[in-house]
Scaffold this motif. Structure first.
Motif, PDB file in Angstrom:
ATOM      1  N   CYS A 164       3.014 -33.102  24.079  1.00  0.00           N
ATOM      2  CA  CYS A 164       1.929 -34.148  24.691  1.00  0.00           C
ATOM      3  C   CYS A 164       1.030 -34.727  23.940  1.00  0.00           C
ATOM      4  CB  CYS A 164       1.165 -33.539  25.773  1.00  0.00           C
ATOM      5  SG  CYS A 164       2.201 -32.712  27.120  1.00  0.00           S
ATOM      6  N   LEU A 165       0.653 -34.347  22.555  1.00  0.00           N
ATOM      7  CA  LEU A 165       0.125 -34.887  21.681  1.00  0.00           C
ATOM      8  C   LEU A 165       0.604 -36.047  21.180  1.00  0.00           C
ATOM      9  CD1 LEU A 165      -3.128 -33.947  20.761  1.00  0.00           C
ATOM     10  CD2 LEU A 165      -2.004 -33.079  18.527  1.00  0.00           C
ATOM     11  N   PHE A 208      12.230 -32.675  12.849  1.00  0.00           N
ATOM     12  CA  PHE A 208      11.333 -31.667  12.109  1.00  0.00           C
ATOM     13  C   PHE A 208      12.018 -30.437  11.896  1.00  0.00           C
ATOM     14  CE2 PHE A 208       8.454 -28.064  12.118  1.00  0.00           C
ATOM     15  CZ  PHE A 208       7.336 -28.554  11.068  1.00  0.00           C
ATOM     16  N   ILE A 209      13.187 -30.108  12.508  1.00  0.00           N
ATOM     17  CA  ILE A 209      13.843 -28.833  12.634  1.00  0.00           C
ATOM     18  C   ILE A 209      15.025 -29.121  11.635  1.00  0.00           C
ATOM     19  CG2 ILE A 209      15.193 -27.291  13.676  1.00  0.00           C
ATOM     20  CD1 ILE A 209      13.648 -27.561  16.232  1.00  0.00           C
ATOM     21  N   SER A 255       2.601 -22.709  25.338  1.00  0.00           N
ATOM     22  CA  SER A 255       1.609 -23.635  25.422  1.00  0.00           C
ATOM     23  C   SER A 255       1.725 -24.518  24.268  1.00  0.00           C
ATOM     24  CB  SER A 255       0.326 -22.893  25.690  1.00  0.00           C
ATOM     25  OG  SER A 255       0.285 -21.958  24.452  1.00  0.00           O
ATOM     26  N   TYR A 256       1.785 -23.624  23.099  1.00  0.00           N
ATOM     27  CA  TYR A 256       1.571 -24.477  21.633  1.00  0.00           C
ATOM     28  C   TYR A 256       2.544 -25.764  21.772  1.00  0.00           C
ATOM     29  CZ  TYR A 256      -1.714 -21.819  19.230  1.00  0.00           C
ATOM     30  OH  TYR A 256      -2.922 -21.236  19.101  1.00  0.00           O
ATOM     31  N   ILE A 257       3.909 -25.372  22.212  1.00  0.00           N
ATOM     32  CA  ILE A 257       5.083 -26.335  22.241  1.00  0.00           C
ATOM     33  C   ILE A 257       4.689 -27.544  23.033  1.00  0.00           C
ATOM     34  CG2 ILE A 257       7.336 -26.876  22.827  1.00  0.00           C
ATOM     35  CD1 ILE A 257       7.978 -23.901  22.080  1.00  0.00           C
ATOM     36  N   ALA A 272      10.422 -39.181  26.078  1.00  0.00           N
ATOM     37  CA  ALA A 272      11.324 -38.673  25.161  1.00  0.00           C
ATOM     38  C   ALA A 272      11.346 -38.666  23.791  1.00  0.00           C
ATOM     39  CB  ALA A 272      12.885 -39.384  25.626  1.00  0.00           C
ATOM     40  N   LEU A 273      10.310 -39.490  23.138  1.00  0.00           N
ATOM     41  CA  LEU A 273      10.207 -39.797  21.717  1.00  0.00           C
ATOM     42  C   LEU A 273       9.653 -38.192  21.081  1.00  0.00           C
ATOM     43  CD1 LEU A 273      10.433 -41.410  19.334  1.00  0.00           C
ATOM     44  CD2 LEU A 273       7.714 -42.262  20.076  1.00  0.00           C
ATOM     45  N   PRO A 274       8.736 -37.600  21.500  1.00  0.00           N
ATOM     46  CA  PRO A 274       8.424 -36.247  20.707  1.00  0.00           C
ATOM     47  C   PRO A 274       9.511 -35.660  20.536  1.00  0.00           C
ATOM     48  CG  PRO A 274       6.775 -36.907  22.390  1.00  0.00           C
ATOM     49  CD  PRO A 274       8.049 -37.708  22.707  1.00  0.00           C
ATOM     50  N   ALA A 275      10.537 -35.422  21.461  1.00  0.00           N
ATOM     51  CA  ALA A 275      11.614 -34.445  21.450  1.00  0.00           C
ATOM     52  C   ALA A 275      12.432 -34.939  20.129  1.00  0.00           C
ATOM     53  CB  ALA A 275      12.776 -34.639  22.654  1.00  0.00           C
ATOM     54  N   VAL A 276      12.738 -36.202  19.900  1.00  0.00           N
ATOM     55  CA  VAL A 276      13.698 -36.642  18.704  1.00  0.00           C
ATOM     56  C   VAL A 276      12.817 -36.329  17.568  1.00  0.00           C
ATOM     57  CG1 VAL A 276      14.156 -39.032  17.724  1.00  0.00           C
ATOM     58  CG2 VAL A 276      14.443 -38.490  20.107  1.00  0.00           C
ATOM     59  N   ILE A 277      11.416 -36.311  17.464  1.00  0.00           N
ATOM     60  CA  ILE A 277      10.699 -36.017  16.356  1.00  0.00           C
ATOM     61  C   ILE A 277      10.658 -34.567  16.059  1.00  0.00           C
ATOM     62  CG2 ILE A 277       8.194 -35.975  15.472  1.00  0.00           C
ATOM     63  CD1 ILE A 277       7.677 -38.534  16.830  1.00  0.00           C
TER      64      ILE A 277
END
Length: 287
Positions: A106-107, A158-159, A99-101, A149-154
Motif C-alpha cells: 500500500c505504501l 525486486f525478487i 502485515s509487512y507485505i 497492480a503496479l506494486p505487484a510488478v515492482i
C-alpha cells in the motif's frame, strides 16, 4: 598480564552490548509510542475523510477518486501498524509477515496515487479542453486498477532482478521529477488558463506543493537510504528508524489533501498568502 587484558576487553564488550541493548530498547519504546499516537489520530480521521471525499465525486470532478484510493491505502497502512504494536502473544506468527507485505504494498500504491493526483491537477490548468473531454470516471477507475497492480510488478522485479534493490529504488525515485514537472508546468500555464477560477487555481497549486512536500520529506529519505544500502560509514540502523518513522506519518499528511479540495477557509488563507506576495513584489519593484 594477558589474562587481565582479556578480562578487561571482555568486560568492555559486555558493557558496550548492554548499552546498545538499552539504547535500542528505548528507541523501540519511543517508536511504539509514536506509532500508537499515529494510529489513534489517523484511523478515525481517515475514515471521516473517506466518507467526506466520497460526496465530492462528480462526472466533471474525478480527482476525489484518486484521493479516496490514496486514503484507502493509508487506512490499510494504519491497520497494519496496529499489528506491530500489539503484544507478540496476541498475534499469530504469520500475521506480522502479512502485515509487512500489505503495508509496503500500500505504501508503493500510495505513491502511485499521489502521481495521479498531481497529473490530474496539472491537466486541469495546462490542458483544460482535453481534460474535459477525455478525463471521465471510467478512465479514472481504470487508472486506479493499474496503480493497484503496479506494486505487484515492482515486487516481482525486486525478487527476480539481480540488482533488485537498485532497480526498485530507481523506480520509486521516478515520481520526483514528475512532481517537479507538474508543479512547474502548472505555474507556467496559470496565466494562460482562463476557464479555471482564481480560487481553484490556488487550491490546485497548493495541492501540488503539498504532494511534492509529502514525497520529498516523508518518502524520499527512505528511498535514498534504500539505494545507499551498500555504502559504508553511516549508522544505517538509526537512519532507518528515523526514515521509517517518517513513512508512518504519511497517512496523517495525506489528510491535508482533503483540505485543499474544500472551498472555504483554505481559500481565504491562500488568497492572503498570494496577496502578501503580490504586495511584497510591488514594494520591491522599482517605480
Amino acid at each position: 598480564m594477558e589474562e587481565v587484558n582479556i578480562y578487561n576487553t571482555s568486560q568492555d564488550n559486555s558493557s558496550s552490548l548492554t548499552y546498545n541493548y538499552e539504547y535500542y530498547k528505548q528507541v523501540a519504546f519511543i517508536m511504539n509510542v509514536v506509532t500508537i499516537i499515529i494510529i489513534c489520530v489517523g484511523l478515525p480521521l481517515t475514515l471521516v475523510a473517506i466518507y467526506a471525499v466520497r460526496s465530492l465525486v462528480k462526472d466533471d470532478h474525478v480527482v476525489p477518486i484518486y484521493v479516496i484510493n490514496l486514503l484507502i491505502t493509508d487506512l490499510i497502512q494504519l491497520c497494519c501498524l496496529i499489528t506491530w504494536v500489539l503484544p507478540e502473544d496476541w498475534i499469530l506468527p504469520w500475521t506480522e509477515l502479512i502485515s509487512y507485505i500489505m503495508y509496503f504494498y500500500c505504501l508503493v500504491a500510495s505513491i502511485g496515487f499521489m502521481v495521479c493526483i498531481a497529473l490530474e491537477r496539472y491537466l486541469v490548468i495546462a490542458c483544460p479542453l482535453w481534460y474535459c473531454v477525455r478525463q471521465t470516471i471510467k478512465v479514472s477507475v481504470l487508472v486506479c486498477v493499474v496503480v493497484w497492480a503496479l506494486p505487484a510488478v515492482i515486487f516481482c522485479l525486486f525478487i527476480a532482478a539481480r540488482n533488485s534493490a537498485t532497480i526498485s529504488g530507481i523506480l520509486l525515485l521516478l515520481p520526483l521529477p514528475l512532481f517537479i514537472f507538474f508543479l512547474g508546468g502548472t505555474l507556467k500555464a496559470l496565466s494562460a488558463s482562463i476557464s479555471v477560477h482564481s480560487d481553484e487555481k490556488r487550491r490546485i497549486v497548493g495541492m501540488l506543493v503539498l504532494v511534492l512536500l509529502i514525497y520529498t520529506l516523508l518518502f524520499l529519505p527512505t528511498i535514498i537510504l534504500f539505494l545507499a544500502r551498500g555504502s559504508s560509514g553511516i549508522d544505517k540502523r538509526k537512519l532507518s528508524n528515523l526514515s521509517f518513522t517518517f513513512l508512518k506519518l504519511s497517512p496523517l499528511a495525506d489528510l491535508f489533501l482533503y483540505i485543499f479540495m474544500r472551498k472555504g477557509t483554505i481559500d481565504k488563507l491562500l488568497a492572503s498568502v498570494c496577496c502578501c506576495r503580490m504586495d511584497s513584489d510591488d514594494i520591491s519593484s522599482p517605480v
